[in-house]
Design an enzyme around this catalytic site. Structure first.
Site, mmCIF file in Angstrom:
data_model
loop_
_atom_site.group_PDB
_atom_site.id
_atom_site.type_symbol
_atom_site.label_atom_id
_atom_site.label_comp_id
_atom_site.label_asym_id
_atom_site.label_seq_id
_atom_site.Cartn_x
_atom_site.Cartn_y
_atom_site.Cartn_z
ATOM 1 N N HIS A 37 0.880 -1.332 -0.057
ATOM 2 C CA HIS A 37 -0.063 0.125 -0.178
ATOM 3 C C HIS A 37 0.890 1.328 -0.060
ATOM 4 C CE1 HIS A 37 -3.787 2.002 0.663
ATOM 5 N NE2 HIS A 37 -3.131 2.777 1.569
ATOM 6 N N HIS B 178 -10.275 2.776 -0.528
ATOM 7 C CA HIS B 178 -10.346 2.140 1.040
ATOM 8 C C HIS B 178 -11.512 0.756 1.001
ATOM 9 C CE1 HIS B 178 -9.935 4.138 5.111
ATOM 10 N NE2 HIS B 178 -8.968 3.996 4.674
#
Length: 726
Positions: free
Chosen positions: A44, A90
Site C-alpha cells: 500500500h 478504502h
C-alpha cells in the site's frame, strides 16, 4: 523481544525482506523498527509490485503543474487558478466496517487535497458490490453509502458524481474508491518536501488513538475467513474535526509559515515523517512522549503506526511557531512541536529522552524492495456469440430487462443521500455524463466524472484499459468540457499471481496508449492490490477519474432532451459488437467474447468535433453511447426529460439487436434543433466524421418504428423497479 517467523508473518514481512532489513541496519531491528519497516515496505505504501509498471504512464503536459509523487495532482486551468485532485481506495476497511471504512476513505482523500493548499469543491466515488442476492451486499451497500454521505455532508463538500455497480466478483471484497477535487491558486501550492536543519516538526489536528494500527498492512493482504477480526485496524472518522483542520490549515497557508505539510494517512506518523524527510534528503527526530494521545499508556509502536484520522504533520519556518499555534488553538485543535529536522538522514525516535528506534531514511524509502514480478499476456478471446442459437426475445423486452436490472436501474436513491448543492457552485450534479462545478466567482467551470469497466478488462486487459480512458473522455466531452487530465485507482487481485500481474501490466499498457493519444495525462492515483478472499480475486477494476475545463460558462449541456421535433444524430459507426455486452449478460447470462475494438483516431476526432459543435451552441443535448448500446443511451435521454423520441426504421444491419444493443465505442447521440441540422451535418461531413440521422424527438413516447412504442413515464417506472423491490 525476539523477532520470530510468526511476528514477521503478522507484519507481512517475508523472510528475504527481513534479511534485507538486517543488511540495511547492519543489525537486527527491534520491535518498533520492525513495525515501521512493515508500514513502509507494504504494498500500500511502497508500490513494490507496481512501481516498474507505473513508470509507463504519461504524466506530463502543458496543463500539468504537479504529477504523481505528491499528495495529489495539480493542473492549470488558466487565470492563475489550479485544480488539485486525486482518487484513492478504502476497499478492505469498508468491507470490514462499511460505515467507518467509507467515511474515513472520504476524509483521507480530502486531506490529500487540502494538504496541497486547495479548498475542496467536490467529491466523487466509485463503489462496487457483490451480487444483490449475496447475504452481505445489502448491509455493505447501506453502510458504505451512509458513510460517504455522512462524512461529506457533515464537512460540507458536495458529492456530485459517481457510479455504483454489482457483480459477484466483489462478493467477498467490495471496492470503495473516493475522489476529491479542490481549487487553489497556482502560486499557493504546498508540497511535502522537507527543507532546512533544526526546523520545527509540528503535529496538528486530532489526538492519536489505537484505531487503525496496521491499517496499511491489512490493506496489503488478501482476506480470509477471519477478516472480521481485523475491525480494530479500521480507522474512526470525525468530519467535524476535519472541517476545523481544513479551515486551520488553509488559514495558516495564507502566509509563508509552512515549509512542508503532509497528511497522516496510511501508516500515520511513520509515513508522513519518512516521506517528508526522504523528499528533502534530510533526517527527522521525534520526541514521542509529546505526541497528543487520547488513550492511556500508548507505546511508541502504537503512536508511530496508529492511523487515527484528522491529523497533519507540518514543518515550519523559524519564528512562525507562535502565530501558527494561535491559529490551531482558535480552531480548538492540538498543536505540538514533537521534533525537528536533522542532517543525519535518519528517522530517530525518542521516548522520554531514550532512543527507541533509529533507521536510515533511505532504507525505508528508496531502498524499499521493488519487484519485477512475472506476468503472462492474455490473448484476445476468439469465441463469439451466435445470436441465431439464442432463444428469441422482443426488442422491447430486452430493453426493459436491462433498465430494470441492478446495474442499470435508477441510482437516485443513492445520490439523494448526498448533499450535492452545498457551497452553491454545483451547476450539474449526478445523473448526467459528468458533473459540473463552477469556479467560485468566475465564469468558468470544471466537469468531473469517474468510470470503470471490469468485464472488458477481465476479457482483454489492454483493450479494457483503453476503453475506460476513452469512456471517461467522452463523458467530459458530452457536457461541453475539454478533457485535461486523469487520476486513477487501480484495483486488482494478488500480484504474486502471474495472471493477475498480467492483467495489471496490460491494463496499464491500454491506459498509457489511450492517455498518450488523447493528450490526457495521469497526474495522481493509487494502486490497490490483494483484493480477494481465500485466493478468489476480483476482476481487474481500474477506475478513471477525469477533470475537464469549461472555459466560458454557458447553459450547461446534459443528456435531457430539450424540444419537440428536433433531430437526433448518431456520431460514429455502429458495427453491432455484442460480445461482453449488457444485452447478453442481462438477457442470457452470457459474458463471453472480446470487448469492443477501440479506434483511438475515431475517439479523438469524433470527440473534438462534438466539442466544437457544443461550443458553437449547435447542440441541445448530448450523450455518449456506452454500456447497453444505442437503445439504452436513447432511453436515458428520454427518461431524464419531458420528451420521447421516434427512431426511424433501421435497415443498415442484418440484426436489430446488434444495431441497438451493440457496444461499439467512440459514439455520441446529439439532439440538434431541426433548423440547425443541415449546418451540423455539413460540419460533420467536412470533418470526415461518420454520422447517421436516426430520428427526431416527440412528446410522451419512446418509439422505434415498426418495433414498439412505450410511454416514457412507464419506462421510468421500470427503471426504478429494482430498488423499489430490493
Amino acid at each position: 523481544m525476539k523477532i520470530t517467523n510468526k511476528i514477521l508473518e503478522k507484519h507481512g514481512i517475508k523472510n528475504e525482506e527481513y534479511e534485507s532489513i538486517q543488511k540495511l541496519l547492519k543489525r537486527e531491528p527491534n520491535f518498533l523498527e520492525l513495525g515501521i519497516f512493515s508500514a513502509m515496505w507494504n504494498e500500500h505504501c511502497s508500490y513494490k509490485s507496481s512501481r516498474v509498471h507505473l513508470k509507463k504512464l504519461p504524466t506530463k503536459g502543458k496543463q500539468v503543474i504537479q504529477g504523481p509523487g505528491e499528495n495529489a495532482g495539480v493542473i492549470d486551468i488558466g487565470d492563475e487558478d489550479a485544480i488539485v485532485f486525486k482518487i484513492e481506495s478504502h476497499n478492505h476497511p469498508s468491507y470490514i466496517e462499511p460505515y467507518q471504512g467509507a467515511a474515513t476513505g472520504v476524509g483521507g482523500i480530502l486531506r490529500d487535497v487540502f494538504t496541497m493548499g486547495a479548498r475542496p469543491i467536490a467529491l466523487l466515488n466509485s463503489i462496487h458490490f457483490g451480487s444483490p442476492d449475496h447475504p452481505k451486499t445489502k448491509s455493505l451497500l447501506n453502510g458504505v453509502v451512509s458513510g460517504i454521505g455522512g462524512y461529506g455532508n457533515c464537512i460540507g463538500i458536495p458529492t456530485v458524481a459517481g457510479e455504483t455497480k454489482f457483480n459477484d466478483t466483489y462478493n467477498e471484497n467490495i471496492l470503495v474508491n473516493a475522489m476529491a477535487v479542490g481549487h487553489a491558486k497556482k502560486n499557493k501550492i504546498f508540497y511535502s518536501k522537507a527543507k532546512g536543519i533544526n526546523k520545527s516538526v509540528v503535529y496538528v489536528g486530532s489526538k492519536t488513538g489505537r484505531d487503525g494500527i496496521h491499517g496499511a498492512s491489512m490493506a496489503s493482504a488478501e482476506f480470509d475467513e477471519n477478516s472480521e477480526e481485523k475491525k480494530p485496524t479500521v480507522q474512526v472518522g470525525d468530519p467535524f474535526t476535519e472541517k476545523l483542520l481544513l479551515e486551520a490549515c488553509l488559514e495558516l497557508m495564507k502566509d509563508d509559515s509552512i515549509i512542508a505539510i503532509q497528511d497522516m494517512g496510511a501508516a500515520g506518523l511513520t509515513s508522513s515523517s519518512v516521506e517528508m524527510a526522504s523528499k528533502g534528503s534530510l533526517g527527522i527526530e521525534l520526541q514521542l512522549e509529546k505526541v497528543p494521545c487520547r488513550e492511556e499508556n500508548m507505546t511508541p509502536y502504537e503512536m508511530m503506526l496508529s492511523e487515527s484520522q484528522e491529523r497533519m504533520l507540518i514543518i515550519l519556518e523559524d519564528g512562525k511557531e507562535e502565530n501558527a499555534k494561535k491559529i490551531f488553538k482558535k480552531w480548538d485543535l492540538d498543536f505540538v512541536i514533537i521534533g525537528k529536522t536533522t542532517n543525519t538522514k535518519n528517522l530517530t525516535l525518542k521516548f522520554n529522552n531514550k532512543i527507541e528506534g533509529e533507521i536510515p531514511i533511505e532504507a525505508l524509502a528508496s531502498k524499499a524492495p521493488v519487484y519485477k514480478r512475472k506476468w503472462v499476456k492474455k490473448s484476445l478471446p476468439k469465441k463469439t456469440v451466435d445470436l441465431k442459437k439464442l432463444k428469441k426475445i422482443k426488442l422491447e423486452d430486452a430493453l426493459i430487462k436491462i433498465l430494470s436490472s441492478p446495474n442499470h436501474s435508477n441510482k437516485s436513491w443513492i445520490t439523494d443521500q448526498y448533499d450535492q448543492m452545498v457551497m452553491c457552485d454545483t451547476i450539474q450534479r449526478s445523473g448526467s455524463d459528468a458533473a459540473i462545478i463552477k469556479i467560485h466567482n468566475k465564469e468558468k467551470a470544471i466537469a468531473v466524472s469517474v468510470d470503470s469497466s471490469a468485464n472488458y478488462c477481465k476479457s482483454h486487459p489492454s483493450s479494457g484499459g483503453k476503453q475506460i480512458v476513452c469512456e471517461n473522455w467522452r463523458n467530459l466531452i458530452s457536457v461541453g468540457a475539454k478533457p485535461l487530465a486523469i487520476t486513477n485507482c487501480l484495483n486488482f487481485g494478488n500480484p504474486e499471481n502471474e495472471k493477475i500481474m498480467g492483467e495489471f501490466a496490460e491494463c496499464l499498457d491500454g491506459i498509457k496508449e489511450a492517455c498518450e493519444f488523447l493528450d490526457y495525462p495521469v497526474v495522481s492515483g493509487n494502486v490497490s492490490f490483494y483484493n480477494g478472499t481465500n485466493n478468489k480475486n476480483i476482476f481487474p477494476t481500474p477506475v478513471i477519474g477525469g477533470v475537464g475545463l469549461i472555459s466560458s460558462l454557458r447553459k450547461p449541456i446534459n443528456h435531457k432532451l430539450k424540444k419537440e421535433k428536433s433531430s437526433l444524430i448518431l456520431i460514429g459507426k455502429t458495427f453491432g459488437h455484442l460480445d461482453q455486452s449488457c444485452f447478453l449478460k442481462e438477457n442470457y447470462s452470457i459474458s463471453d467474447g472480446a470487448p469492443p475494438k477501440i479506434n483511438l483516431v475515431n475517439e479523438k476526432n469524433n470527440g473534438e468535433v462534438v466539442l466544437s459543435l457544443i461550443n458553437k451552441d449547435l447542440v441541445l443535448a448530448a450523450h455518449d453511447v456506452s454500456n447497453g448500446g444505442l437503445i439504452v443511451s436513447l432511453s436515458e435521454m428520454a427518461m431524464n426529460s419531458y420528451y420521447g423520441m421516434k427512431i426511424e426504421k433501421v435497415k443498415k444491419l442484418r440484426n436489430l439487436f446488434e444495431y441497438f444493443f451493440g457496444e461499439d465505442q467512440g459514439r455520441y447521440i446529439l439532439e440538434v434543433e431541426h433548423s440547425n441540422s443541415p449546418k451540423v451535418k455539413k460540419m460533420l461531413s467536412d470533418a470526415n466524421i461518420y454520422y447517421e440521422n436516426i430520428g427526431y424527438t416527440q412528446k410522451k413516447y419512446f418509439e422505434i418504428e415498426g418495433e414498439f412504442k412505450i410511454n416514457i413515464n412507464d419506462l421510468s417506472k421500470m427503471n426504478n423497479q429494482w430498488y423499489n423491490n430490493y
